[in-house]
Design a protein around this motif. Structure first.
Motif, PDB file in Angstrom:
ATOM      1  N   PHE A  19       0.828  -1.204   0.000  1.00 46.29           N
ATOM      2  CA  PHE A  19       0.000   0.000   0.000  1.00 46.29           C
ATOM      3  C   PHE A  19       0.863   1.255   0.000  1.00 46.29           C
ATOM      4  O   PHE A  19       0.711   2.136  -0.857  1.00 46.29           O
ATOM      5  CB  PHE A  19      -0.920  -0.017   1.217  1.00 46.29           C
ATOM      6  N   PHE A  20       1.788   1.340   0.954  1.00 44.94           N
ATOM      7  CA  PHE A  20       2.599   2.553   1.074  1.00 44.94           C
ATOM      8  C   PHE A  20       3.685   2.622   0.005  1.00 44.94           C
ATOM      9  O   PHE A  20       4.087   3.724  -0.382  1.00 44.94           O
ATOM     10  CB  PHE A  20       3.198   2.648   2.476  1.00 44.94           C
ATOM     11  N   ALA A  21       4.137   1.458  -0.497  1.00 42.46           N
ATOM     12  CA  ALA A  21       5.112   1.471  -1.593  1.00 42.46           C
ATOM     13  C   ALA A  21       4.502   2.109  -2.839  1.00 42.46           C
ATOM     14  O   ALA A  21       5.175   2.861  -3.565  1.00 42.46           O
ATOM     15  CB  ALA A  21       5.585   0.055  -1.897  1.00 42.46           C
ATOM     16  N   GLY A  22       3.223   1.812  -3.088  1.00 37.67           N
ATOM     17  CA  GLY A  22       2.544   2.425  -4.227  1.00 37.67           C
ATOM     18  C   GLY A  22       2.470   3.931  -4.102  1.00 37.67           C
ATOM     19  O   GLY A  22       2.717   4.664  -5.066  1.00 37.67           O
ATOM     20  N   TRP A  23       2.169   4.409  -2.901  1.00 35.57           N
ATOM     21  CA  TRP A  23       2.073   5.855  -2.698  1.00 35.57           C
ATOM     22  C   TRP A  23       3.442   6.517  -2.680  1.00 35.57           C
ATOM     23  O   TRP A  23       3.586   7.666  -3.121  1.00 35.57           O
ATOM     24  CB  TRP A  23       1.296   6.154  -1.423  1.00 35.57           C
ATOM     25  N   ALA A  24       4.452   5.794  -2.199  1.00 40.04           N
ATOM     26  CA  ALA A  24       5.806   6.341  -2.237  1.00 40.04           C
ATOM     27  C   ALA A  24       6.267   6.504  -3.686  1.00 40.04           C
ATOM     28  O   ALA A  24       6.870   7.527  -4.048  1.00 40.04           O
ATOM     29  CB  ALA A  24       6.766   5.423  -1.476  1.00 40.04           C
ATOM     30  N   ALA A  25       5.959   5.505  -4.519  1.00 39.07           N
ATOM     31  CA  ALA A  25       6.324   5.595  -5.933  1.00 39.07           C
ATOM     32  C   ALA A  25       5.588   6.755  -6.607  1.00 39.07           C
ATOM     33  O   ALA A  25       6.175   7.498  -7.409  1.00 39.07           O
ATOM     34  CB  ALA A  25       5.995   4.283  -6.640  1.00 39.07           C
ATOM     35  N   THR A  26       4.318   6.932  -6.267  1.00 36.87           N
ATOM     36  CA  THR A  26       3.546   8.046  -6.824  1.00 36.87           C
ATOM     37  C   THR A  26       4.139   9.379  -6.400  1.00 36.87           C
ATOM     38  O   THR A  26       4.238  10.321  -7.200  1.00 36.87           O
ATOM     39  CB  THR A  26       2.078   7.959  -6.352  1.00 36.87           C
ATOM     40  N   ALA A  27       4.559   9.476  -5.140  1.00 35.68           N
ATOM     41  CA  ALA A  27       5.165  10.713  -4.642  1.00 35.68           C
ATOM     42  C   ALA A  27       6.465  11.018  -5.371  1.00 35.68           C
ATOM     43  O   ALA A  27       6.731  12.172  -5.739  1.00 35.68           O
ATOM     44  CB  ALA A  27       5.410  10.607  -3.139  1.00 35.68           C
ATOM     45  N   VAL A  28       7.282   9.980  -5.601  1.00 34.14           N
ATOM     46  CA  VAL A  28       8.559  10.184  -6.296  1.00 34.14           C
ATOM     47  C   VAL A  28       8.330  10.669  -7.728  1.00 34.14           C
ATOM     48  O   VAL A  28       8.976  11.617  -8.186  1.00 34.14           O
ATOM     49  CB  VAL A  28       9.377   8.880  -6.292  1.00 34.14           C
ATOM     50  N   ILE A  41      10.384  16.114   5.106  1.00 26.52           N
ATOM     51  CA  ILE A  41      11.254  15.294   5.956  1.00 26.52           C
ATOM     52  C   ILE A  41      10.460  14.720   7.124  1.00 26.52           C
ATOM     53  O   ILE A  41      10.617  13.545   7.486  1.00 26.52           O
ATOM     54  CB  ILE A  41      12.446  16.126   6.461  1.00 26.52           C
ATOM     55  N   ALA A  42       9.587  15.548   7.710  1.00 27.16           N
ATOM     56  CA  ALA A  42       8.765  15.066   8.829  1.00 27.16           C
ATOM     57  C   ALA A  42       7.884  13.908   8.395  1.00 27.16           C
ATOM     58  O   ALA A  42       7.722  12.927   9.132  1.00 27.16           O
ATOM     59  CB  ALA A  42       7.908  16.209   9.374  1.00 27.16           C
ATOM     60  N   GLY A  43       7.319  13.981   7.192  1.00 28.25           N
ATOM     61  CA  GLY A  43       6.481  12.892   6.690  1.00 28.25           C
ATOM     62  C   GLY A  43       7.258  11.609   6.501  1.00 28.25           C
ATOM     63  O   GLY A  43       6.770  10.514   6.833  1.00 28.25           O
ATOM     64  N   LEU A  44       8.490  11.720   5.985  1.00 28.44           N
ATOM     65  CA  LEU A  44       9.320  10.535   5.777  1.00 28.44           C
ATOM     66  C   LEU A  44       9.731   9.905   7.110  1.00 28.44           C
ATOM     67  O   LEU A  44       9.614   8.692   7.303  1.00 28.44           O
ATOM     68  CB  LEU A  44      10.561  10.915   4.971  1.00 28.44           C
ATOM     69  N   VAL A  45      10.181  10.749   8.034  1.00 23.30           N
ATOM     70  CA  VAL A  45      10.621  10.243   9.341  1.00 23.30           C
ATOM     71  C   VAL A  45       9.448   9.619  10.094  1.00 23.30           C
ATOM     72  O   VAL A  45       9.583   8.576  10.740  1.00 23.30           O
ATOM     73  CB  VAL A  45      11.261  11.370  10.168  1.00 23.30           C
ATOM     74  N   LEU A  46       8.284  10.250  10.000  1.00 21.25           N
ATOM     75  CA  LEU A  46       7.099   9.726  10.673  1.00 21.25           C
ATOM     76  C   LEU A  46       6.730   8.349  10.132  1.00 21.25           C
ATOM     77  O   LEU A  46       6.394   7.432  10.906  1.00 21.25           O
ATOM     78  CB  LEU A  46       5.935  10.694  10.481  1.00 21.25           C
ATOM     79  N   ALA A  47       6.806   8.174   8.817  1.00 21.22           N
ATOM     80  CA  ALA A  47       6.486   6.881   8.218  1.00 21.22           C
ATOM     81  C   ALA A  47       7.449   5.796   8.706  1.00 21.22           C
ATOM     82  O   ALA A  47       7.027   4.690   9.061  1.00 21.22           O
ATOM     83  CB  ALA A  47       6.537   6.989   6.693  1.00 21.22           C
ATOM     84  N   VAL A  48       8.736   6.113   8.711  1.00 17.53           N
ATOM     85  CA  VAL A  48       9.734   5.133   9.160  1.00 17.53           C
ATOM     86  C   VAL A  48       9.528   4.794  10.636  1.00 17.53           C
ATOM     87  O   VAL A  48       9.598   3.630  11.040  1.00 17.53           O
ATOM     88  CB  VAL A  48      11.161   5.672   8.927  1.00 17.53           C
ATOM     89  N   MET A  49       9.264   5.814  11.436  1.00 16.25           N
ATOM     90  CA  MET A  49       9.085   5.592  12.870  1.00 16.25           C
ATOM     91  C   MET A  49       7.878   4.693  13.143  1.00 16.25           C
ATOM     92  O   MET A  49       7.969   3.740  13.927  1.00 16.25           O
ATOM     93  CB  MET A  49       8.893   6.927  13.592  1.00 16.25           C
ATOM     94  N   LEU A  50       6.754   4.985  12.491  1.00 17.01           N
ATOM     95  CA  LEU A  50       5.569   4.150  12.696  1.00 17.01           C
ATOM     96  C   LEU A  50       5.805   2.724  12.208  1.00 17.01           C
ATOM     97  O   LEU A  50       5.388   1.760  12.855  1.00 17.01           O
ATOM     98  CB  LEU A  50       4.359   4.770  11.983  1.00 17.01           C
ATOM     99  N   TRP A  51       6.470   2.593  11.073  1.00 22.07           N
ATOM    100  CA  TRP A  51       6.717   1.272  10.522  1.00 22.07           C
ATOM    101  C   TRP A  51       7.585   0.431  11.449  1.00 22.07           C
ATOM    102  O   TRP A  51       7.339  -0.763  11.648  1.00 22.07           O
ATOM    103  CB  TRP A  51       7.381   1.405   9.153  1.00 22.07           C
ATOM    104  N   LYS A  52       8.596   1.058  12.033  1.00 24.60           N
ATOM    105  CA  LYS A  52       9.551   0.316  12.864  1.00 24.60           C
ATOM    106  C   LYS A  52       9.050   0.084  14.287  1.00 24.60           C
ATOM    107  O   LYS A  52       9.324  -0.962  14.875  1.00 24.60           O
ATOM    108  CB  LYS A  52      10.888   1.079  12.914  1.00 24.60           C
TER     109      LYS A  52
END
Length: 205
Positions: A60-69, A107-118
């Protein structure tokens, strides 16, 4: 040598001050609207391919990450071309200013995603709404160099973000539509504002 360094620093400061008081015209309405189409396309594809996105959060999030890129690449490419065309010698300073305004939210969005995932995977259902709120903060930070009416787009993302959080709190489920629709509407709204607003008269002094 010190005099040369001081002169270069003064020139850089003057260019930065001029850029800060100039309306940024690097965002193209058509490209911004295209990113809204990408958001809808991603939502539709995930709706077809993922029976229950909550069971496949990585996909799910990989699809949205690719769309964002892809969206960022489109915006960045046009930003370079339009800035050279509209701002000439100030192009680099204007682009730097635009990136600087939005970068903290990104940057906050990226860090937040990693933090929640981990550390809190059970709370990943909050991420779409939180991302929308962060986008709203990025848009509000950009108001001083864009048409003031882009604040309406920032307001949309802010309200949509909290609405998404409230909606998702009922089931803690991930949905492609709570990502796709808010971002598509927000990008279409932003594109319309950039198209119709006067960049010379609708910018904060």
């Amino acid at each position: 040598m010190r005099d040369l360094d001081k002169a270069l620093a003064d020139i850089f400061a003057i260019r930065s001050q001029i850029a800060a008081g100039t309306a940024f015209r690097g965002y193209g309405p058509a490209t911004v609207a295209a990113t809204g189409v990408l958001a809808l396309a991603t939502a539709l594809l995930e709706f077809w391919w993922l029976d229950d996105p909550s069971d496949y959060p990585l996909s799910f999030f990989a699809g949205w990450a690719a769309t964002a890129v892809v969206s960022l690449a489109l915006i960045w490419t046009e930003m370079q071309a339009r800035s050279q065309r509209h701002h000439s010698g100030l192009a680099d300073a204007m682009i730097h200013q635009a990136v600087e305004q939005f970068l903290p939210a990104g940057i906050a969005g990226l860090v937040l995603a990693v933090m929640l995932w981990k550390f809190a995977a059970e709370a990943l259902w909050m991420l779409p709404g939180l991302w929308q709120v962060l986008v709203s903060l990025g848009v509000f930070a950009s108001v001083r160099s864009l048409p003031r009416s882009v604040a309406f787009a920032g307001g949309w993302y802010f309200v949509a973000g909290f609405g998404t959080l409230i909606l998702a709190s009922q089931s803690h489920a991930l949905s492609p539509w709570t990502m796709g629709l808010p971002f598509a509407i927000g990008q279409f709204l932003m594109a319309a504002i950039l198209h119709f607003a006067s960049g010379e008269t609708d910018v904060e002094e």
